[in-house]
Enzyme design. Sequence first.
Site, short mmCIF file in Angstrom:
data_model
loop_
_atom_site.label_atom_id
_atom_site.label_comp_id
_atom_site.label_asym_id
_atom_site.label_seq_id
_atom_site.Cartn_x
_atom_site.Cartn_y
_atom_site.Cartn_z
N LEU A 291 0.81 -1.22 0.00
CA LEU A 291 0.00 0.00 0.00
C LEU A 291 0.85 1.27 0.00
CD1 LEU A 291 -2.78 -0.97 2.60
CD2 LEU A 291 -2.72 -1.41 0.12
N HIS B 19 -3.53 4.19 -2.32
CA HIS B 19 -4.47 3.27 -1.65
C HIS B 19 -5.08 3.94 -0.41
CE1 HIS B 19 -1.54 0.26 -3.50
NE2 HIS B 19 -2.68 -0.10 -4.03
P1 AMP Z 1 -3.64 -2.13 -6.94
O1 AMP Z 1 -3.21 -2.51 -5.58
O2 AMP Z 1 -2.55 -1.59 -7.81
O3 AMP Z 1 -4.47 -3.20 -7.62
O4 AMP Z 1 -4.63 -0.90 -6.76
C1 AMP Z 1 -5.74 -1.00 -5.91
C2 AMP Z 1 -6.59 0.24 -6.09
O5 AMP Z 1 -5.82 1.40 -5.78
C3 AMP Z 1 -7.09 0.42 -7.53
O6 AMP Z 1 -8.43 0.88 -7.50
C4 AMP Z 1 -6.15 1.45 -8.07
O7 AMP Z 1 -6.69 2.23 -9.11
C5 AMP Z 1 -5.91 2.32 -6.84
N1 AMP Z 1 -4.67 3.08 -6.98
C6 AMP Z 1 -3.44 2.59 -7.25
N2 AMP Z 1 -2.55 3.61 -7.37
C7 AMP Z 1 -3.25 4.75 -7.18
C8 AMP Z 1 -2.91 6.14 -7.20
N3 AMP Z 1 -1.66 6.57 -7.43
N4 AMP Z 1 -3.89 7.04 -6.97
C9 AMP Z 1 -5.16 6.63 -6.74
N5 AMP Z 1 -5.55 5.35 -6.71
C10 AMP Z 1 -4.61 4.42 -6.93
#
Ligand code: AMP
Length: 283
Positions: free
Chosen positions: A33, A37
């Site tokens: 995270l 996140h």
């Molecule tokens: P992940 O752990 O990469 O699958 O991401 C989980 C959630 O966090 C997804 O909905 C992503 O779009 C969101 N997320 C990842 N990076 C960012 C970021 N830099 N800004 C906003 N949301 C993010």
Amino acid sequence: MQIINSIIHMQALAIAPERGERRISFVPTMGFLHEGHASLLREGRKRGDVLVLSIFVNPIQFGQNEDLDSYPRNMERDCQIAEACGVDIVFIPSAAEMYPHGFQTGVTVRDIALPLCGASRPGHFDGVATVVTKLFNIVRPDVAIFGRKDYQQLAVIRRMTGDLNMPVEIVGMPIVREVDGLAMSSRNAYLTPVERQGALCLSRSIKRVRELFAGGELSVAVLMEEALTVIKRESLADIDYIEFRDGTLLHEVTIADGSTLLALAVKIGQTRLIDNTVLGEES
Ligand code: AMP
């Protein structure tokens, strides 16, 4: 006897008695995270009585030569961040339980999942749609929070939940960036210091295109040329795609307007990074 003709009414009746007044908000992630996140978790905290975070590196959304095995993990740190964001439940299933022997069902979203990352990562969005459906069936959230960093993923999930009448509200949150503009991502951990500098070409090209658009340039050909020029100036960059699309249906466009999406996927060394912007929205 009651006769019900509306889906929303039927679902409200079916779900309400078992649910009571408690609203469940849900943030699905693959862990490792970061502040991106955390922004989703804080939004989830505001929108529900019980906040559930899932951490699951979903094998079926990774291609054969992708980074499933090396995907960064740090459960202890993730739990500290979760706690600080007010998470009530961290759901960490095993792949064996999620996909037991004999598993053979999948969810496919069609047109909107085909271009962009759908084209470069065949099967990826089937994996995403399937795991999100499973997670929704397990957690039964009233509201689920996703980041716009994965813009197409959010569009696919909105389509899927609408098409399949999943009784969950989908909320999309802005991209959280490092101070120098790099979009936060768990995969940034792969970057060497030199690559970390090179990775700035994505946000730099977004910034350049947004400036031109704000100055009145609407030709996608011209905007594309500029985006390409900025990326190609970076020797470590290997372009997967740079595309201008309609922000809702993801159709190709030739004239930009405020709802036009610029989406990029660029490899910096071995690390594939994505970033995007909607030209008329705040960055
Ligand atoms: P992940 O752990 O990469 O699958 O991401 C989980 C959630 O966090 C997804 O909905 C992503 O779009 C969101 N997320 C990842 N990076 C960012 C970021 N830099 N800004 C906003 N949301 C993010």
